[in-house]
Design a protein around this motif. Structure first.
Motif, mmCIF file in Angstrom:
data_model
loop_
_atom_site.group_PDB
_atom_site.id
_atom_site.type_symbol
_atom_site.label_atom_id
_atom_site.label_comp_id
_atom_site.label_asym_id
_atom_site.label_seq_id
_atom_site.Cartn_x
_atom_site.Cartn_y
_atom_site.Cartn_z
ATOM 1 N N LEU A 16 0.847 -1.182 0.000
ATOM 2 C CA LEU A 16 0.000 0.000 0.000
ATOM 3 C C LEU A 16 0.889 1.240 0.000
ATOM 4 O O LEU A 16 1.917 1.275 0.682
ATOM 5 C CB LEU A 16 -0.891 -0.015 1.243
ATOM 6 N N ASN A 17 0.527 2.243 -0.754
ATOM 7 C CA ASN A 17 1.283 3.482 -0.949
ATOM 8 C C ASN A 17 2.601 3.275 -1.682
ATOM 9 O O ASN A 17 3.441 4.174 -1.687
ATOM 10 C CB ASN A 17 1.529 4.216 0.378
ATOM 11 N N GLY A 18 2.790 2.132 -2.301
ATOM 12 C CA GLY A 18 3.967 1.902 -3.131
ATOM 13 C C GLY A 18 3.811 2.637 -4.448
ATOM 14 O O GLY A 18 2.717 2.724 -4.998
ATOM 15 N N THR A 19 4.905 3.182 -4.948
ATOM 16 C CA THR A 19 4.880 3.945 -6.197
ATOM 17 C C THR A 19 5.902 3.380 -7.166
ATOM 18 O O THR A 19 7.014 3.041 -6.768
ATOM 19 C CB THR A 19 5.207 5.423 -5.930
ATOM 20 N N VAL A 20 5.506 3.268 -8.428
ATOM 21 C CA VAL A 20 6.410 2.831 -9.485
ATOM 22 C C VAL A 20 6.239 3.756 -10.685
ATOM 23 O O VAL A 20 5.202 4.386 -10.848
ATOM 24 C CB VAL A 20 6.155 1.369 -9.912
ATOM 25 N N GLU A 21 7.270 3.824 -11.526
ATOM 26 C CA GLU A 21 7.205 4.595 -12.768
ATOM 27 C C GLU A 21 7.227 3.640 -13.949
ATOM 28 O O GLU A 21 7.981 2.670 -13.951
ATOM 29 C CB GLU A 21 8.392 5.544 -12.873
ATOM 30 N N HIS A 22 6.381 3.921 -14.928
ATOM 31 C CA HIS A 22 6.308 3.111 -16.137
ATOM 32 C C HIS A 22 6.231 4.018 -17.346
ATOM 33 O O HIS A 22 5.819 5.176 -17.241
ATOM 34 C CB HIS A 22 5.072 2.207 -16.124
ATOM 35 N N GLU A 23 6.585 3.475 -18.492
ATOM 36 C CA GLU A 23 6.367 4.165 -19.758
ATOM 37 C C GLU A 23 4.868 4.171 -20.057
ATOM 38 O O GLU A 23 4.136 3.271 -19.663
ATOM 39 C CB GLU A 23 7.110 3.447 -20.887
ATOM 40 N N ASP A 24 4.428 5.175 -20.765
ATOM 41 C CA ASP A 24 3.024 5.336 -21.114
ATOM 42 C C ASP A 24 2.705 4.519 -22.368
ATOM 43 O O ASP A 24 2.537 5.052 -23.451
ATOM 44 C CB ASP A 24 2.747 6.824 -21.343
ATOM 45 N N THR A 25 2.641 3.195 -22.214
ATOM 46 C CA THR A 25 2.374 2.306 -23.345
ATOM 47 C C THR A 25 0.954 1.745 -23.247
ATOM 48 O O THR A 25 0.360 1.732 -22.163
ATOM 49 C CB THR A 25 3.369 1.133 -23.361
ATOM 50 N N PRO A 26 0.389 1.264 -24.337
ATOM 51 C CA PRO A 26 -0.957 0.695 -24.300
ATOM 52 C C PRO A 26 -1.081 -0.496 -23.338
ATOM 53 O O PRO A 26 -2.125 -0.677 -22.705
ATOM 54 C CB PRO A 26 -1.199 0.251 -25.745
ATOM 55 N N ASN A 27 -0.028 -1.307 -23.217
ATOM 56 C CA ASN A 27 -0.082 -2.448 -22.305
ATOM 57 C C ASN A 27 -0.223 -1.997 -20.862
ATOM 58 O O ASN A 27 -1.045 -2.531 -20.111
ATOM 59 C CB ASN A 27 1.177 -3.302 -22.436
ATOM 60 N N ILE A 28 0.578 -1.038 -20.470
ATOM 61 C CA ILE A 28 0.544 -0.527 -19.097
ATOM 62 C C ILE A 28 -0.781 0.175 -18.829
ATOM 63 O O ILE A 28 -1.390 -0.006 -17.776
ATOM 64 C CB ILE A 28 1.731 0.429 -18.845
ATOM 65 N N LEU A 29 -1.259 0.967 -19.778
ATOM 66 C CA LEU A 29 -2.530 1.662 -19.604
ATOM 67 C C LEU A 29 -3.693 0.686 -19.475
ATOM 68 O O LEU A 29 -4.632 0.920 -18.711
ATOM 69 C CB LEU A 29 -2.765 2.633 -20.759
ATOM 70 N N GLY A 30 -3.626 -0.441 -20.176
ATOM 71 C CA GLY A 30 -4.657 -1.469 -20.052
ATOM 72 C C GLY A 30 -4.649 -2.113 -18.681
ATOM 73 O O GLY A 30 -5.709 -2.367 -18.096
ATOM 74 N N MET A 31 -3.454 -2.366 -18.147
ATOM 75 C CA MET A 31 -3.358 -2.934 -16.800
ATOM 76 C C MET A 31 -3.883 -1.952 -15.760
ATOM 77 O O MET A 31 -4.595 -2.337 -14.826
ATOM 78 C CB MET A 31 -1.921 -3.330 -16.471
ATOM 79 N N ILE A 32 -3.554 -0.680 -15.929
ATOM 80 C CA ILE A 32 -4.035 0.338 -14.993
ATOM 81 C C ILE A 32 -5.551 0.438 -15.044
ATOM 82 O O ILE A 32 -6.205 0.606 -14.013
ATOM 83 C CB ILE A 32 -3.368 1.698 -15.299
ATOM 84 N N GLU A 33 -6.123 0.319 -16.218
ATOM 85 C CA GLU A 33 -7.582 0.388 -16.370
ATOM 86 C C GLU A 33 -8.282 -0.721 -15.580
ATOM 87 O O GLU A 33 -9.355 -0.513 -15.023
ATOM 88 C CB GLU A 33 -7.947 0.305 -17.855
ATOM 89 N N LYS A 34 -7.660 -1.898 -15.501
ATOM 90 C CA LYS A 34 -8.263 -3.031 -14.796
ATOM 91 C C LYS A 34 -8.240 -2.862 -13.277
ATOM 92 O O LYS A 34 -9.051 -3.467 -12.582
ATOM 93 C CB LYS A 34 -7.546 -4.341 -15.157
ATOM 94 N N VAL A 35 -7.303 -2.057 -12.764
ATOM 95 C CA VAL A 35 -7.202 -1.863 -11.310
ATOM 96 C C VAL A 35 -7.315 -0.384 -10.947
ATOM 97 O O VAL A 35 -6.783 0.061 -9.934
ATOM 98 C CB VAL A 35 -5.887 -2.458 -10.756
ATOM 99 N N LYS A 36 -8.052 0.382 -11.752
ATOM 100 C CA LYS A 36 -8.123 1.829 -11.547
ATOM 101 C C LYS A 36 -8.770 2.204 -10.218
ATOM 102 O O LYS A 36 -8.518 3.291 -9.705
ATOM 103 C CB LYS A 36 -8.856 2.499 -12.699
ATOM 104 N N HIS A 37 -9.561 1.318 -9.624
ATOM 105 C CA HIS A 37 -10.173 1.601 -8.336
ATOM 106 C C HIS A 37 -9.193 1.411 -7.176
ATOM 107 O O HIS A 37 -9.493 1.789 -6.048
ATOM 108 C CB HIS A 37 -11.401 0.712 -8.141
ATOM 109 N N LEU A 38 -8.012 0.873 -7.452
ATOM 110 C CA LEU A 38 -7.005 0.619 -6.421
ATOM 111 C C LEU A 38 -5.797 1.538 -6.518
ATOM 112 O O LEU A 38 -4.995 1.592 -5.590
ATOM 113 C CB LEU A 38 -6.506 -0.826 -6.511
#
Length: 58
Positions: free
Chosen positions: A31-53
């Motif tokens: 919890l409260n962990g932060t990571v940096e990623h490139e703004d790619t479609p794969n990463i954005l799709g993963m974020i969309e699946k857990v956007k409530h978290l």
């Protein structure tokens, strides 16, 4: 590509296994962990699946 910061803001306790695996794939272990990623479609799709978290900063 642009960088985005992803921070886990809610607990994974009551999430299903698929969402827990998505958080692991993003590199979010705590919890409260932060990571940096490139703004790619794969990463954005993963974020969309857990956007409530997570919180996303560009």
């Amino acid at each position: 590509m642009a960088k985005i910061k992803v921070t886990q803001v809610k607990s994974r306790i009551k999430c299903n296994k698929r969402q827990k695996r998505t958080l692991d794939a993003l590199g979010l272990k705590k919890l409260n962990g932060t990571v940096e990623h490139e703004d790619t479609p794969n990463i954005l799709g993963m974020i969309e699946k857990v956007k409530h978290l997570v919180r996303v900063e560009r």
